[in-house]
Design an enzyme around this catalytic site. Structure first.
Site, PDB file in Angstrom:
ATOM      1  N   ARG A  65       0.852  -1.185   0.000  1.00 28.65           N
ATOM      2  CA  ARG A  65       0.000   0.000   0.000  1.00 28.65           C
ATOM      3  C   ARG A  65       0.890   1.238   0.000  1.00 28.65           C
ATOM      4  NH1 ARG A  65      -2.717   3.007   4.803  1.00 28.65           N
ATOM      5  NH2 ARG A  65      -3.786   4.602   3.591  1.00 28.65           N
ATOM      6  N   HIS A 106      -3.220  10.925   0.681  1.00 30.01           N
ATOM      7  CA  HIS A 106      -2.657  10.735   2.022  1.00 30.01           C
ATOM      8  C   HIS A 106      -2.134  12.113   2.478  1.00 30.01           C
ATOM      9  CE1 HIS A 106      -1.067   7.366   4.774  1.00 30.01           C
ATOM     10  NE2 HIS A 106      -0.767   8.490   5.401  1.00 30.01           N
ATOM     11  N   GLU A 125      -7.408   8.297   6.338  1.00 31.48           N
ATOM     12  CA  GLU A 125      -7.708   8.908   7.628  1.00 31.48           C
ATOM     13  C   GLU A 125      -8.263  10.335   7.527  1.00 31.48           C
ATOM     14  OE1 GLU A 125      -4.361   8.556  10.266  1.00 31.48           O
ATOM     15  OE2 GLU A 125      -4.479   6.380  10.291  1.00 31.48           O
ATOM     16  N   ASN A 164      -7.315   1.614   9.974  1.00 27.78           N
ATOM     17  CA  ASN A 164      -6.003   1.950  10.541  1.00 27.78           C
ATOM     18  C   ASN A 164      -6.166   2.012  12.051  1.00 27.78           C
ATOM     19  OD1 ASN A 164      -5.372   2.368   7.863  1.00 27.78           O
ATOM     20  ND2 ASN A 164      -4.746   4.507   8.091  1.00 27.78           N
ATOM     21  N   TYR A 200      -4.104   2.179  15.862  1.00 29.57           N
ATOM     22  CA  TYR A 200      -2.888   2.314  16.676  1.00 29.57           C
ATOM     23  C   TYR A 200      -3.143   2.093  18.160  1.00 29.57           C
ATOM     24  CZ  TYR A 200      -0.490   3.560  12.468  1.00 29.57           C
ATOM     25  OH  TYR A 200       0.051   3.486  11.201  1.00 29.57           O
ATOM     26  N   GLU A 248      -3.378  -0.177   8.258  1.00 29.15           N
ATOM     27  CA  GLU A 248      -2.185   0.287   8.994  1.00 29.15           C
ATOM     28  C   GLU A 248      -2.215  -0.289  10.399  1.00 29.15           C
ATOM     29  OE1 GLU A 248      -1.308   4.518   9.176  1.00 29.15           O
ATOM     30  OE2 GLU A 248      -1.816   4.766   7.059  1.00 29.15           O
TER      31      GLU A 248
HETATM   32  C1  FCB Z   1      -1.187   7.298  10.637  1.00 27.34           C
HETATM   33  C2  FCB Z   1      -0.844   7.850   9.279  1.00 27.34           C
HETATM   34  C3  FCB Z   1       0.484   7.393   8.747  1.00 27.34           C
HETATM   35  C4  FCB Z   1       1.533   7.362   9.852  1.00 27.34           C
HETATM   36  C5  FCB Z   1       1.031   6.588  11.037  1.00 27.34           C
HETATM   37  C6  FCB Z   1       2.038   6.460  12.168  1.00 27.34           C
HETATM   38  O1  FCB Z   1      -2.105   8.126  11.270  1.00 27.34           O
HETATM   39  O2  FCB Z   1      -1.831   7.482   8.328  1.00 27.34           O
HETATM   40  O3  FCB Z   1       0.862   8.237   7.695  1.00 27.34           O
HETATM   41  O4  FCB Z   1       1.897   8.644  10.186  1.00 27.34           O
HETATM   42  O5  FCB Z   1      -0.123   7.197  11.532  1.00 27.34           O
END
Ligand code: FCB
Length: 443
Positions: free
Chosen positions: A80, A124, A169, A290, A292, A352
């Site tokens: 990607r 992006h 995002e 995505n 985290y 992600e």
């Molecule tokens: C996400 C973004 C990516 C990168 C990661 C750590 O929010 O999409 O570009 O910065 O975080």
């Protein structure tokens, strides 16, 4: 580092890695590329913690063949990447710049030669500066410009890109870029940033139609999600959790999946014209997720401009970004999406997932990153648990292939499976690279 054996995944499950254009390409002025809002922002004093810019980044524009070889060596079936709009249309309008598209054509063909599926994100966050000067995403016309750009890209690459992702995002671009001013374009509109949500979503819907007209490949969007954890148990805490959830997790997904907008502060219904919600709800084939970390929420103090307060989530190890390592949040999120949207939910790909640690070479030049291995092991297992619980998840992409330029954090946060020495551009696969290949992808 050894971990317990990793689970099997259904055959055809897509393993990949993700990057984005401004974070890796460099070559900011090459072959007619125009400036984007991130060039402007990074070059403004005080915006980036280490004062760096993406002018050179990982120099991927010139070293893409080496990076494609790294992808092939990792055994992944998909890559990607994002296409820089200002390479394709230097001012965001008009005819395509053939040299800009030529770069992505070489990349896509190089991937296909190595048996790696190209997964292309169209936006992006690197909006052409000329469009920003005309109001950017606050201007409804930017949605139309985005669809024209999508058409130009699909006309050239529509027969070879295997999955399209319209936006990356949109919540983060709205909140950090236009609400709080910590990302480009650096606007601080707080809840007056709602037009940026609506116009991005409209641009997404119009781009879906443009892509479908040129390409039979599936289409997706990549949203950022963060499951809410309540830091208190009063009614006010619960109401704050609902408010944060609507903003972060539902604002961009409810309308996409045909449910209209949730209740969020600042929502100006005058902006929503007849037919817009149908355009936005054009079916997508995949939902990109995505993830985290979760967000811990409690009721705001009286007089706060926000209807919630974000507090540190305790009880988890933390990455070098100080983000909690919470794989259970990914499992919870995937189940929540299924429960929330039911039959409306298309198959999910985790587009992600990854972590930053202060990795560097040891005396022998090797880069050991056991924390990243533990992080990925936990998150891959969380995906398997969600599949076992009946959620249709068909792919998982690690953020990121390479250490790269992490937005406002500059070069201070390393997310790669491959270490990059920015002075020499030397790439060194970390121990997580071999682990991911041998224990997870098992090509
Ligand atoms: C996400 C973004 C990516 C990168 C990661 C750590 O929010 O999409 O570009 O910065 O975080």
């Amino acid at each position: 580092m050894t971990t317990a054996p990793m689970p099997d995944f259904p055959s055809g499950f897509r393993w990949g890695v993700s990057t984005s254009a401004y974070q890796i390409e460099g070559a900011a002025g090459a072959d007619g590329r125009g400036p984007s809002i991130w060039d402007t922002f990074a070059h403004s004093p005080g915006r980036i913690v280490d004062g760096s810019t993406g002018d050179e980044a990982c120099d991927h524009y010139h070293r893409y063949a080496e990076d494609v070889a790294l992808l092939a060596g990792l055994g992944v079936s998909a890559y990607r990447f994002s296409i820089a709009w200002p390479r394709v249309q230097p001012t965001g309008t008009g005819a395509a710049n053939p040299a800009g598209l030529g770069f992505y054509e070489r990349l896509v063909d190089g991937l296909l030669d190595r048996g790696v599926d190209p997964v292309a994100t169209l936006f992006h966050w690197d909006l052409p500066q000329a469009l920003e000067d005309a109001g950017g995403w606050l201007n409804r016309g930017t949605a139309d410009r985005f669809a024209e750009y999508a058409d130009l890209v699909a006309a050239r690459l529509g027969d070879r890109v295997k999955l399209w992702i319209t936006l990356n995002e949109p919540f983060i671009h709205m909140s950090l870029g236009h609400g709080m001013g910590v990302h480009a374009p650096g606007r601080m509109l707080l809840f007056d940033a709602f037009p940026v949500a609506h116009h991005q979503l409209l641009g997404h819907g119009l781009a879906v139609a443009a892509l479908r007209a040129r390409s039979t490949s599936p289409v997706a969007i990549a949203n950022n999600y963060s499951p809410v954890r309540l830091a208190g148990d009063t009614d006010a805490d619960r109401a704050a959790g609902v408010a944060y959830d609507a903003l972060h997790n539902r604002l961009f997904t409810d309308p996409l999946l045909g449910q209209g907008y949730p209740e969020v502060p600042g929502l100006d219904s005058a902006l929503i014209r007849a037919g817009d919600l149908d355009v936005i709800a054009a079916p997508v084939d995949v939902l990109g997720v995505n993830y985290y970390n979760p967000t811990s929420i409690r009721a705001a103090e009286e007089g706060s401009p926000l209807p919630f307060e974000i507090v540190p989530l305790t009880g988890y190890p933390r990455t070098a970004f100080d983000w909690p390592v919470a794989p259970d949040g990914l499992r919870d999120l995937l189940l929540q999406l299924r429960d929330r949207y039911g039959d409306r939910l298309p198959p999910i790909q985790v587009t992600e997932s990854g972590c930053a640690y202060d990795d560097g070479p040891d005396a022998d030049g090797r880069v050991h990153d056991p924390e990243r291995i533990a992080y990925l092991a936990g998150h891959v297992r969380a995906v398997r648990e969600a599949i076992d619980a009946g959620v249709e998840v068909t792919g998982y992409f690690v953020w990121s292939l390479l250490d790269n330029w992490e937005w406002a954090e500059g070069f201070t946060k390393r997310f790669g499976l491959v270490h990059v020495d920015y002075a020499t551009q030397r790439r060194t696969p970390k121990s997580s690279y071999a682990w991911f290949r041998d224990q997870v992808v098992r090509p």
